[in-house]
Scaffold this motif. Structure first.
Motif, PDB file in Angstrom:
ATOM      1  N   SER A 180       8.135   5.051   1.932  1.00  0.00           N
ATOM      2  CA  SER A 180       6.882   6.105   1.498  1.00  0.00           C
ATOM      3  C   SER A 180       6.674   5.852   0.046  1.00  0.00           C
ATOM      4  O   SER A 180       6.572   6.980  -0.771  1.00  0.00           O
ATOM      5  CB  SER A 180       7.609   7.575   1.573  1.00  0.00           C
ATOM      6  N   VAL A 236       2.226  -0.730  -6.216  1.00  0.00           N
ATOM      7  CA  VAL A 236       1.974   0.221  -5.171  1.00  0.00           C
ATOM      8  C   VAL A 236       0.622   0.744  -5.289  1.00  0.00           C
ATOM      9  O   VAL A 236       0.141   1.210  -6.131  1.00  0.00           O
ATOM     10  CB  VAL A 236       2.783   1.590  -4.856  1.00  0.00           C
ATOM     11  N   SER A 237      -0.309   0.173  -4.218  1.00  0.00           N
ATOM     12  CA  SER A 237      -1.637   0.422  -4.281  1.00  0.00           C
ATOM     13  C   SER A 237      -2.156   1.837  -3.305  1.00  0.00           C
ATOM     14  O   SER A 237      -1.526   2.160  -2.459  1.00  0.00           O
ATOM     15  CB  SER A 237      -2.725  -0.522  -3.541  1.00  0.00           C
ATOM     16  N   SER A 238      -3.180   2.614  -3.799  1.00  0.00           N
ATOM     17  CA  SER A 238      -3.557   3.955  -3.308  1.00  0.00           C
ATOM     18  C   SER A 238      -4.548   3.488  -2.076  1.00  0.00           C
ATOM     19  O   SER A 238      -4.988   2.676  -1.899  1.00  0.00           O
ATOM     20  CB  SER A 238      -4.119   4.864  -4.113  1.00  0.00           C
ATOM     21  N   ASP A 255       5.453   4.747  -8.138  1.00  0.00           N
ATOM     22  CA  ASP A 255       6.465   4.132  -8.005  1.00  0.00           C
ATOM     23  C   ASP A 255       6.254   2.638  -8.596  1.00  0.00           C
ATOM     24  O   ASP A 255       7.277   1.741  -8.868  1.00  0.00           O
ATOM     25  CB  ASP A 255       7.108   3.794  -6.682  1.00  0.00           C
ATOM     26  N   THR A 256       4.882   2.256  -9.059  1.00  0.00           N
ATOM     27  CA  THR A 256       4.715   0.994  -9.667  1.00  0.00           C
ATOM     28  C   THR A 256       5.385   0.761 -10.951  1.00  0.00           C
ATOM     29  O   THR A 256       5.326   1.668 -11.674  1.00  0.00           O
ATOM     30  CB  THR A 256       3.231   0.815  -9.779  1.00  0.00           C
ATOM     31  N   LYS A 291       4.753   5.475  -3.246  1.00  0.00           N
ATOM     32  CA  LYS A 291       3.547   5.898  -4.035  1.00  0.00           C
ATOM     33  C   LYS A 291       3.275   4.981  -5.117  1.00  0.00           C
ATOM     34  O   LYS A 291       4.101   4.077  -5.589  1.00  0.00           O
ATOM     35  CB  LYS A 291       4.276   7.326  -4.765  1.00  0.00           C
ATOM     36  N   PRO A 292       2.166   5.418  -5.351  1.00  0.00           N
ATOM     37  CA  PRO A 292       1.454   4.547  -6.649  1.00  0.00           C
ATOM     38  C   PRO A 292       2.135   4.769  -8.087  1.00  0.00           C
ATOM     39  O   PRO A 292       2.478   3.737  -8.784  1.00  0.00           O
ATOM     40  CB  PRO A 292      -0.040   5.129  -6.958  1.00  0.00           C
ATOM     41  N   GLN A 346       0.768  -1.142   0.060  1.00  0.00           N
ATOM     42  CA  GLN A 346       0.156   0.022  -0.055  1.00  0.00           C
ATOM     43  C   GLN A 346       0.825   1.188   0.007  1.00  0.00           C
ATOM     44  O   GLN A 346       2.010   1.190   0.393  1.00  0.00           O
ATOM     45  CB  GLN A 346      -0.796  -0.071   1.211  1.00  0.00           C
ATOM     46  N   ALA A 347       0.288   2.357  -0.420  1.00  0.00           N
ATOM     47  CA  ALA A 347       1.036   3.729  -0.313  1.00  0.00           C
ATOM     48  C   ALA A 347       1.645   3.962   1.035  1.00  0.00           C
ATOM     49  O   ALA A 347       0.875   3.535   1.944  1.00  0.00           O
ATOM     50  CB  ALA A 347       0.078   4.601  -0.919  1.00  0.00           C
ATOM     51  N   TRP A 348       2.770   4.374   1.137  1.00  0.00           N
ATOM     52  CA  TRP A 348       3.364   5.187   2.138  1.00  0.00           C
ATOM     53  C   TRP A 348       4.196   3.792   2.931  1.00  0.00           C
ATOM     54  O   TRP A 348       4.851   3.756   3.795  1.00  0.00           O
ATOM     55  CB  TRP A 348       2.814   5.746   3.249  1.00  0.00           C
TER      56      TRP A 348
END
Length: 123
Positions: A84, A121-123, A89-90, A86-87, A12-14
């Protein structure tokens, strides 16, 4: 030369994630190491690079302050600590090795590449 990348996954994000890339059976300390990533329908982009001894590191602006590249020459492994996340970064993350002394931000500088590991990375 067979680079072996691992550590990707769905987070997940972060959250944080650490990628590893091993170069067994070779003189690991002879290579500068880099991490690149490629998102769908985008070109491969530079993420981070580290010198042979680990005394110099370089980062893309988009990851500076969040990602840390390091290496353990005894274990013949390079790491990418990603915090940290972020989406955006996927991507598929690739490690690479070069015997060259410059141009570490450019993918064409690198002689050897790993198979890639997916980071989502999911939001």
């Amino acid at each position: 030369v067979q680079l072996q990348a691992s550590g990707g996954g769905l987070v997940q994000a972060w959250w944080s994630l650490t990628l590893s890339c091993a170069l067994p059976g070779h003189t690991f300390s002879s290579y500068a190491m880099g991490w690149f990533r490629q998102a769908p329908e985008k070109e491969r982009e530079f993420v981070a690079a580290i010198s042979w001894s680990g005394d110099r590191a370089y980062y893309a602006d988009s990851v500076k302050g969040r990602f840390t590249i390091s290496r353990d020459n005894d274990r013949k492994t390079v790491y990418l600590q990603m915090n940290s996340l972020k989406p955006e970064d996927t991507a598929v993350y690739y490690c690479a090795a070069t015997g060259g002394g410059s141009g570490w931000l450019r993918p064409e500088t690198y002689d050897y590449w790993g198979q890639g590991t997916q980071v989502t990375v999911s939001s």
